[in-house]
Design a protein around this motif. Sequence first.
Motif, short mmCIF file in Angstrom:
data_model
loop_
_atom_site.label_atom_id
_atom_site.label_comp_id
_atom_site.label_asym_id
_atom_site.label_seq_id
_atom_site.Cartn_x
_atom_site.Cartn_y
_atom_site.Cartn_z
N PRO A 1 30.51 29.76 -41.76
CA PRO A 1 31.29 28.54 -41.49
C PRO A 1 31.20 28.02 -40.06
N GLU A 2 31.24 28.90 -39.05
CA GLU A 2 31.15 28.51 -37.63
C GLU A 2 32.21 27.48 -37.21
N GLN A 3 33.45 27.69 -37.68
CA GLN A 3 34.54 26.75 -37.35
C GLN A 3 34.81 26.72 -35.84
N GLN A 4 34.68 27.91 -35.21
CA GLN A 4 34.96 28.00 -33.77
C GLN A 4 33.97 27.13 -32.97
N LEU B 1 30.74 17.01 -39.24
CA LEU B 1 30.66 16.22 -38.00
C LEU B 1 31.74 15.14 -37.89
N VAL B 2 32.22 14.65 -39.03
CA VAL B 2 33.22 13.58 -38.99
C VAL B 2 34.61 14.12 -39.34
N ALA B 3 34.71 14.84 -40.48
CA ALA B 3 36.01 15.42 -40.87
C ALA B 3 36.32 16.70 -40.09
N LYS B 4 35.33 17.27 -39.39
CA LYS B 4 35.48 18.47 -38.54
C LYS B 4 35.94 19.70 -39.33
N ASP B 5 35.45 19.82 -40.56
CA ASP B 5 35.82 20.98 -41.39
C ASP B 5 34.55 21.77 -41.73
N ALA B 6 34.14 22.62 -40.77
CA ALA B 6 32.89 23.37 -40.94
C ALA B 6 33.00 24.36 -42.08
N LYS B 7 34.20 24.89 -42.31
CA LYS B 7 34.40 25.87 -43.39
C LYS B 7 34.11 25.24 -44.75
N MET C 1 32.40 24.60 -34.13
CA MET C 1 32.73 23.22 -34.46
C MET C 1 33.85 22.69 -33.57
N GLU C 2 34.91 23.52 -33.44
CA GLU C 2 36.08 23.12 -32.63
C GLU C 2 35.72 22.98 -31.16
N GLN C 3 34.87 23.89 -30.68
CA GLN C 3 34.43 23.84 -29.28
C GLN C 3 33.67 22.54 -29.02
N ASN C 4 32.75 22.19 -29.91
CA ASN C 4 32.00 20.95 -29.77
C ASN C 4 32.91 19.73 -29.83
N SER C 5 33.94 19.81 -30.71
CA SER C 5 34.88 18.69 -30.86
C SER C 5 35.66 18.45 -29.58
N LYS C 6 36.10 19.55 -28.94
CA LYS C 6 36.85 19.43 -27.67
C LYS C 6 35.96 18.81 -26.60
N GLU C 7 34.71 19.27 -26.56
CA GLU C 7 33.80 18.78 -25.54
C GLU C 7 33.45 17.31 -25.74
N LYS C 8 33.56 16.85 -27.02
CA LYS C 8 33.22 15.46 -27.31
C LYS C 8 34.46 14.63 -27.63
N SER C 9 35.59 15.02 -27.05
CA SER C 9 36.84 14.31 -27.34
C SER C 9 36.79 12.86 -26.84
N LYS C 10 35.93 12.59 -25.85
CA LYS C 10 35.80 11.23 -25.35
C LYS C 10 34.63 10.51 -26.00
N ALA C 11 34.42 10.79 -27.29
CA ALA C 11 33.29 10.19 -28.01
C ALA C 11 33.43 8.67 -28.01
N PHE C 12 32.28 7.98 -27.88
CA PHE C 12 32.29 6.51 -27.81
C PHE C 12 32.54 5.92 -29.20
N ALA D 1 18.21 22.83 -31.94
CA ALA D 1 18.36 23.55 -33.21
C ALA D 1 19.35 24.70 -33.07
N ARG D 2 19.33 25.35 -31.87
CA ARG D 2 20.25 26.46 -31.62
C ARG D 2 21.69 25.96 -31.56
N ASP D 3 21.90 24.79 -30.94
CA ASP D 3 23.25 24.22 -30.83
C ASP D 3 23.76 23.66 -32.16
N GLN D 4 22.83 23.37 -33.06
CA GLN D 4 23.21 22.77 -34.33
C GLN D 4 23.96 23.77 -35.21
N LEU D 5 24.93 23.29 -35.98
CA LEU D 5 25.64 24.16 -36.92
C LEU D 5 24.65 24.71 -37.95
N GLN D 6 24.90 25.95 -38.38
CA GLN D 6 23.99 26.61 -39.32
C GLN D 6 23.86 25.83 -40.62
#
Length: 541
Positions: free
Chosen positions: A274-277, A252-258, A279-290, A9-14
Amino acid sequence: MNERSRRMARDQLQVLNALDVAKTQWYHFTAIIIAGMGFFTDAYDLFCISLVTKLLGRIYYHVEGAQKPGTLPPNVAAAVNGVAFCGTLAGQLFFGWLGDKLGRKKVYGMTLMVMVLCSVASGLSFGHEPKAVMATLCFFRFWLGFGIGGDYPLSATIMSEYANKKTRGAFVSAVFAMQGFGIMAGGIFAIIISSAFEAKFPSPAYEDDPLGSTIPQADLVWRIILMVGAIPAAMTYYSRSKMPETARYTALVAKDAKQAASDMSKVLQMEIEPEQQKMEQNSKEKSKAFSLLSKEFMSRHGLHLLGTTSTWFLLDIAFYSQNLFQKDIFSAIGWIPPAQSMNAIQEVFKIARAQTLIALCSTVPGYWFTVAFIDVIGRFAIQMMGFFFMTVFMFALAIPYNHWTHKENRIGFVIMYSLTFFFANFGPNATTFVVPAEIFPARFRSTCHGISAASGKLGAMVGAFGFLYLAQSPDKEKTDAGYPPGIGVRNSLIVLGVVNFLGILFTFLVPESKGKSLEEMSGENEDNENSNSDSRTVPIV
């Protein structure tokens, strides 16, 4: 809440957490009505054809001097009843995939417009020659099914992504429950139209005057019944166009938290960061998404997808063979008089009355029992219970079938038959729709729901086409015109009982999602947690 859930829940976007814990608000009910009216129309359009197939046979396939009224030839009956399912299957796969590619909102309006145009066009099927009318009717009903197919994955996904985790099951199943009202509305409207035409244009029974029993105006009856399906769909088009995109797709898909935060701030009427930062951090970490159907996807969700597709497939074999051909079962037990003792319009009235009574007494209550209990006892328990009782009642109808055909036992048969419908709807017919919208990652959610639903429609086609032939009498003299001998209604019901039993077994592959967030079910929060701790990703159990 355990420590793992707290970390997730803490890791989840607000914005997503705000949706999960939101109290039930007016926007939830608005979403149910907007999505539900699509399903109301879907059910009306899919099931109203069963009200008019006997009429089409009388109008276009009358045989001079025949003892019984004309009926659709086997290949034509199979096409008219089943072609919409072929379209629905294609639409579920196509719009499900498109909903993940372009976004839920962009595609949502398209499906309605296809439904509106093709409902009207179905009633305008050209010409008076049987071949021309049936060919154009089948063409437009295929594309009508294509639009209806898109409504399945999109409505389920949108509602699940808007809902809070406490009452999500009830909201998604409430959308699906509108099907019951659609089936009932089709029957009620057919009763009204047939009564009005019978009062205005009375005619003799077929046995008294074969030609005069089918009035020329009967050609308008089936066209009006089919075309009216466009009205509820057209009424909700504007509302659908004004719905914002779901926050889960945007974030989560379009990556536009704002944008997600902005949209949901208006909907929830609260300030969301918004928590865009993040969002972007999570996106980088999951760049190798299946990707979908990759080895990683199959190890995490392969059994889940097998569970949702197989249970929906097995359910729809039983459900649609019953629903589309209940008029034949009612005729077999004498609930609907012999066709030759009625005129064409009276037959429509009797078939519609029987279908409406079944919908009113068992179909509609079954759906709303699911709405009431799905977040109390869970999806798994309801699905198991539904398949179990469907199996029991099918065998209870089939084994002493001769007993039920006696005049004094007919009401008992109808009650037992109604109970199988009740437990289909307070059971797997609702849960197979709900679960695929909850257990897959956001970027595959609509596609996986579409695949599961398409598997169901494949089952519906097996039920619809197979039952036409299977239910025929083994005695050549008693089969309908043009059909080879079958195994009879009794043996067909035994086959359906076995199909329902297999549904019980495959239900064990489907996970329970009651009270969990969508990200927890799909493993998306787990990805964040494991990425942040630089550990190896483990599959969700």
